[in-house]
Design an enzyme around this catalytic site. Structure first.
Site, PDB file in Angstrom:
ATOM      1  N   CYS A 180      34.706  48.374  44.952  1.00 11.92           N
ATOM      2  CA  CYS A 180      36.052  48.905  44.712  1.00 11.92           C
ATOM      3  C   CYS A 180      36.054  50.344  44.217  1.00 11.92           C
ATOM      4  CB  CYS A 180      36.789  48.007  43.724  1.00 11.92           C
ATOM      5  SG  CYS A 180      36.846  46.292  44.260  1.00 11.92           S
ATOM      6  N   HIS A 319      42.419  51.659  36.998  1.00 16.42           N
ATOM      7  CA  HIS A 319      41.929  50.713  38.001  1.00 16.42           C
ATOM      8  C   HIS A 319      42.869  49.512  38.010  1.00 16.42           C
ATOM      9  CE1 HIS A 319      39.161  48.989  40.785  1.00 16.42           C
ATOM     10  NE2 HIS A 319      38.835  47.987  40.005  1.00 16.42           N
ATOM     11  N   GLU A 330      39.219  47.615  30.583  1.00 13.73           N
ATOM     12  CA  GLU A 330      39.570  49.000  30.865  1.00 13.73           C
ATOM     13  C   GLU A 330      40.370  49.597  29.709  1.00 13.73           C
ATOM     14  OE1 GLU A 330      41.328  51.851  34.448  1.00 13.73           O
ATOM     15  OE2 GLU A 330      41.651  49.687  34.558  1.00 13.73           O
ATOM     16  N   LYS A 351      48.432  49.604  41.539  1.00 15.18           N
ATOM     17  CA  LYS A 351      48.092  48.350  42.220  1.00 15.18           C
ATOM     18  C   LYS A 351      49.178  47.301  42.009  1.00 15.18           C
ATOM     19  CE  LYS A 351      43.009  48.657  42.252  1.00 15.18           C
ATOM     20  NZ  LYS A 351      42.803  49.928  41.551  1.00 15.18           N
ATOM     21  N   HIS A 356      45.399  45.464  45.656  1.00 14.18           N
ATOM     22  CA  HIS A 356      44.077  46.063  45.497  1.00 14.18           C
ATOM     23  C   HIS A 356      43.463  46.309  46.870  1.00 14.18           C
ATOM     24  CE1 HIS A 356      40.293  47.247  44.097  1.00 14.18           C
ATOM     25  NE2 HIS A 356      39.915  46.196  43.396  1.00 14.18           N
ATOM     26  N   PHE A 415      32.696  45.933  41.706  1.00 18.89           N
ATOM     27  CA  PHE A 415      31.682  44.898  41.562  1.00 18.89           C
ATOM     28  C   PHE A 415      30.290  45.546  41.595  1.00 18.89           C
ATOM     29  CE2 PHE A 415      34.118  41.004  43.467  1.00 18.89           C
ATOM     30  CZ  PHE A 415      34.932  40.987  42.351  1.00 18.89           C
TER      31      PHE A 415
END
Length: 429
Positions: A180, A319, A330, A351, A356, A415
Site C-alpha cells: 500500500c 494513511h 498512525e 480513504k 483503499h 503490508f
C-alpha cells in the site's frame, strides 16, 4: 553539468543539500469519486463517498459486498479496441491518468530529450483479474492454451512499461512494489531522480484494480475488510466503530519536473515536492508496530529531507485505512513525530471517500494533497460519527475546511512494514 537550484524555506534560508528543486506540472486521475482530477477534487472537497455495492461481479455469496469501484470508465477514450483487449484494467486506468497529466503539463515531446524523461508507475498487485480469468480458462481448456498475452497483461510493471511506450519516454522506467506504500515510494524515488540530476522529468504514480472475487476473498479471509452492508459506514477512518478497510480501485499519475526546466518552457506549476522519507517497521507481515515507531521515523525523515520544522506542516493526508490497528497506530506515530504540534495539525483521511486503492492510494492522495494546497481547502474525513479516544487528532470530521497552508504531508503505510511520507509545498508563495 547540472545547475544547482537551492530550495528556500519559508524564511528564505538555503537548505543544506543545495539540490535541484522538483515541481509538479501535471496531474491525472481515475478514481471512485471522479475520472479526472477536477471531478475527483470537487467530490473529495464536498465529502462525497464513492463506496457502493459491488457491481463488477456477483458478490451475493461473499461476506464483503461493498467496494469503491470506478464508475463509467471507458478505456476507449485513450486507446483503440485492440489495445483495450490486450491490456489489463489497471494499465488502462494508468494510461488514462497519464494522458490527463501529460495534457495538463503541456509537454511537447518533440522539444524534449526523451532520455531525460523517466517513468516510475507502481502497482501493488497488478493484473489480478487477468490471472483469475486465465486460470479459469486453463482449468477448462488446458494451461497450454491460455492467452499468449497472459504474462505481459498481468505483470505489475506493465503500467510503467506501457506509459513509456505510449509517450516515447526513454529514461529510467521502474515499478516499485511495496504494497500500500507503492505509489508513494514511486513518487518519492521519482522526486530523487530529478533532484539528484538523473532525470529532468518523471511520470510517476500508481494504478490498481483488484476488486475481483479472489481479491475480495483474499482480504476477507485475513479479516482486513469491512463486512458492513452499509456503504456509508464502510470506510470510517478514526471512528470507534471502524472494522476494516473498503477495497478501492483507480489510478493517479503526476508529472514531476526540475524547476528551471519547467520555468524555461513556461509550464504552469501546480506545487512542489520538498521531502521524502521512508522506513520499515521490521516487525510483522501485516500489522503495524503498535507504538508507531517506524511510521514516526519515516515522517521525521521526510521533514529533515525538506529541511523544515514540524510546526511548518499544517495538514496530513493520513494513511487512515479504517482498520482498528492502523488508525490507532498512525495516531501514535503522528504524536511521536510531531510532539506538541500534533494538537494543532489537521489530519484527514480521504480513504473515507475513495476506499483503499492499495498500490494506487499514495498517488491519488498525493494529488488530493496538492489540490488542498492549491485551493486552500482541507478535504474531510467523511462518515465520521463515533469518537475514539485512541484517535483524538483533529481529523476534519465530515465537513471540509477552508485553510491556507504552505506545507502538507501524505502518509502511506504498507503490508510488510513499508512506510513512506511525502511533503508538498504550495508554489505561489
Amino acid at each position: 553539468m547540472y545547475e544547482i537550484i537551492p530550495h528556500k524555506s519559508r524564511k528564505g534560508r538555503k537548505t543544506d543539500n543545495m539540490k535541484r528543486r522538483v515541481v509538479i506540472t501535471g496531474m491525472g486521475a481515475v478514481s471512485p469519486i471522479g475520472n479526472n482530477v477536477a471531478e475527483m477534487w470537487k467530490n473529495a472537497a464536498a465529502g462525497i463517498c464513492g463506496i457502493d455495492f459491488i457491481k463488477s461481479f456477483d458478490a451475493s455469496e461473499h461476506k464483503v459486498r461493498i467496494a469503491a469501484e470506478v464508475k463509467n470508465f471507458d478505456p476507449l477514450t485513450v486507446m483503440d479496441k485492440m489495445q483495450a483487449r490486450r491490456t489489463a484494467r489497471f494499465v488502462q486506468m494508468a494510461l488514462a491518468a497519464a494522458h490527463e497529466a501529460m495534457k495538463q503539463s503541456g509537454i511537447d515531446m518533440e522539444k524534449e530529450d526523451a532520455a531525460r524523461f523517466g517513468v516510475n508507475i507502481s502497482s501493488g498487485i497488478g493484473g489480478l483479474g487477468i490471472i483469475e480469468e486465465e486460470h479459469a480458462k486453463g482449468e477448462k481448456r488446458g494451461f497450454d492454451k491460455v492467452s499468449p498475452l497472459f504474462v505481459p497483461m498481468a505483470i505489475t510493471n506493465m503500467a510503467a512499461g506501457m506509459a513509456a511506450i505510449e509517450f516515447g519516454l526513454k529514461g529510467s522506467c521502474q515499478c516499485i512494489v511495496t504494497a500500500c506504500a507503492s505509489s508513494s515510494n514511486a513518487l518519492g524515488e521519482a522526486f530523487r531522480q530529478i533532484r539528484d540530476g538523473y532525470q529532468d522529468i518523471m511520470m510517476t504514480g500508481g494504478s490498481e484494480s483488484c476488486i475481483t472475487p479472489l481479491g475480495i476473498g483474499g482480504f476477507t479471509s485475513m479479516k482486513a475488510l469491512c463486512e458492513s452492508n452499509m456503504p456509508e459506514r464502510g470506510s470510517i477512518p478514526f471512528d470507534a466503530e471502524r472494522s476494516g478497510f473498503v477495497m478501492g480501485e483507480g489510478a493517479g499519475v503526476l508529472i514531476l519536473e526540475e524547476y528551471e526546466h519547467a520555468l524555461k518552457r513556461g509550464a504552469k506549476i501546480l506545487g512542489e515536492v520538498t521531502g521524502y522519507g521512508l522506513s520499515c517497521d521490521a516487525y510483522h507481515m501485516t500489522a503495524p508496530r503498535e507504538d508507531g515507531e517506524g511510521a514516526a521515523m519515516c515522517m521525521k525523515e521526510a521533514m529533515a529531507d525538506a529541511c523544515i520544522a514540524p510546526e511548518q506542516i499544517e495538514y496530513i493526508n493520513a494513511h487512515g485505512t479504517s482498520t482498528p490497528m492502523n488508525d490507532k497506530c498512525e495516531t501514535r506515530a503522528i504524536k511521536a513525530a510531531f510532539g506538541k504540534h500534533a494538537e494543532n495539525l489537521a489530519v484527514s483521511s480521504t480513504k473515507s471517500m475513495t476506499g483503499h486503492l492499495l498500490g494506487a492510494s499514495g498517488a491519488v492522495e498525493a494529488i488530493l494533497t496538492v489540490c488542498a494546497l492549491k485551493e486552500g481547502y482541507l478535504p474531510p474525513t467523511a462518515g465520521y460519527k463515533v469518537p475514539d479516544k485512541d484517535c483524538d487528532l483533529d481529523i476534519v470530521p465530515n465537513m471540509g475546511r477552508k485553510q491556507d497552508i504552505e506545507y502538507a504531508m501524505s502518509n502511506s503505510l504498507g503490508f510488510g512494514g513499508h512506510n513512506a511520507s511525502l511533503i508538498f509545498r504550495r508554489y505561489d508563495i
